[in-house]
Design a protein around this motif. Sequence first.
Motif, PDB file in Angstrom:
ATOM      1  N   ILE A 183       2.034   1.891  -3.515  1.00  0.00           N
ATOM      2  CA  ILE A 183       0.928   2.348  -4.357  1.00  0.00           C
ATOM      3  C   ILE A 183       0.581   3.799  -4.041  1.00  0.00           C
ATOM      4  O   ILE A 183       0.479   4.639  -4.942  1.00  0.00           O
ATOM      5  CB  ILE A 183      -0.304   1.428  -4.183  1.00  0.00           C
ATOM      6  CG1 ILE A 183       0.026   0.035  -4.706  1.00  0.00           C
ATOM      7  CG2 ILE A 183      -1.525   2.012  -4.893  1.00  0.00           C
ATOM      8  CD1 ILE A 183      -0.990  -1.031  -4.336  1.00  0.00           C
ATOM      9  N   ASP A 184       0.406   4.115  -2.758  1.00  0.00           N
ATOM     10  CA  ASP A 184       0.011   5.465  -2.362  1.00  0.00           C
ATOM     11  C   ASP A 184       1.070   6.507  -2.713  1.00  0.00           C
ATOM     12  O   ASP A 184       0.749   7.595  -3.183  1.00  0.00           O
ATOM     13  CB  ASP A 184      -0.282   5.523  -0.862  1.00  0.00           C
ATOM     14  CG  ASP A 184      -1.552   4.767  -0.481  1.00  0.00           C
ATOM     15  OD1 ASP A 184      -2.347   4.444  -1.395  1.00  0.00           O
ATOM     16  OD2 ASP A 184      -1.726   4.491   0.715  1.00  0.00           O
ATOM     17  N   SER A 185       2.332   6.174  -2.485  1.00  0.00           N
ATOM     18  CA  SER A 185       3.385   7.170  -2.696  1.00  0.00           C
ATOM     19  C   SER A 185       3.739   7.385  -4.160  1.00  0.00           C
ATOM     20  O   SER A 185       4.150   8.477  -4.540  1.00  0.00           O
ATOM     21  CB  SER A 185       4.638   6.791  -1.909  1.00  0.00           C
ATOM     22  OG  SER A 185       5.197   5.598  -2.412  1.00  0.00           O
ATOM     23  N   LYS A 219       0.823  -1.214   0.000  1.00  0.00           N
ATOM     24  CA  LYS A 219       0.000   0.000   0.000  1.00  0.00           C
ATOM     25  C   LYS A 219       0.857   1.265   0.000  1.00  0.00           C
ATOM     26  O   LYS A 219       0.524   2.244  -0.674  1.00  0.00           O
ATOM     27  CB  LYS A 219      -0.942   0.002   1.200  1.00  0.00           C
ATOM     28  CG  LYS A 219      -1.883   1.184   1.187  1.00  0.00           C
ATOM     29  CD  LYS A 219      -3.024   0.967   2.132  1.00  0.00           C
ATOM     30  CE  LYS A 219      -3.944   2.153   2.288  1.00  0.00           C
ATOM     31  NZ  LYS A 219      -4.071   3.088   1.230  1.00  0.00           N
ATOM     32  N   GLY A 220       1.960   1.263   0.717  1.00  0.00           N
ATOM     33  CA  GLY A 220       2.847   2.422   0.736  1.00  0.00           C
ATOM     34  C   GLY A 220       3.400   2.724  -0.644  1.00  0.00           C
ATOM     35  O   GLY A 220       3.487   3.887  -1.050  1.00  0.00           O
ATOM     36  N   SER A 267       1.725   6.410  -7.037  1.00  0.00           N
ATOM     37  CA  SER A 267       0.640   6.508  -8.020  1.00  0.00           C
ATOM     38  C   SER A 267       0.658   7.809  -8.816  1.00  0.00           C
ATOM     39  O   SER A 267       0.618   7.776 -10.044  1.00  0.00           O
ATOM     40  CB  SER A 267      -0.720   6.317  -7.354  1.00  0.00           C
ATOM     41  OG  SER A 267      -0.886   4.981  -6.965  1.00  0.00           O
TER      42      SER A 267
END
Length: 131
Positions: free
Chosen positions: A70-72, A67-68, A74
């Motif tokens: 993906i979030d950072s 998730k980190g 994207s």
Amino acid sequence: MDSMKSILSFAAIVFLCVPLYAIAPLSAEIGPVVVSPSAGSLTEKALEAAGEKVDLEWFEKYTNGDKGLIDSLSPSLLELLPLQNAIAGVEKDGAVSLYDLDMKVRISFAFDSDGLVEAIGIVEKKEKASD
């Protein structure tokens, strides 16, 4: 004197017999360039990933789902990918660096043992300001 001529003649023949295409191109940004990546290699996977538009399916297909990550990344990846004119460097320790000749950006993919991206680094080349 004749032995020196013989040595030079032999060296010239050897040099002419070595095909020039066997010399790998070199990039200042990524080092030696892989001209023909092996089927199934991390280099092939990195080029494939960089050549596609980023969306949720891209992250599911190419990354380990962190998730980190993906979030950072994207927003940056949405802006950069797909690369249009990418070259690939040599795989090293499960990582591959790509350089887009048009956009002047280097993207490095680090792969886990399953062949999924676990980290991505992005370096954009800054244009020198004119004096």
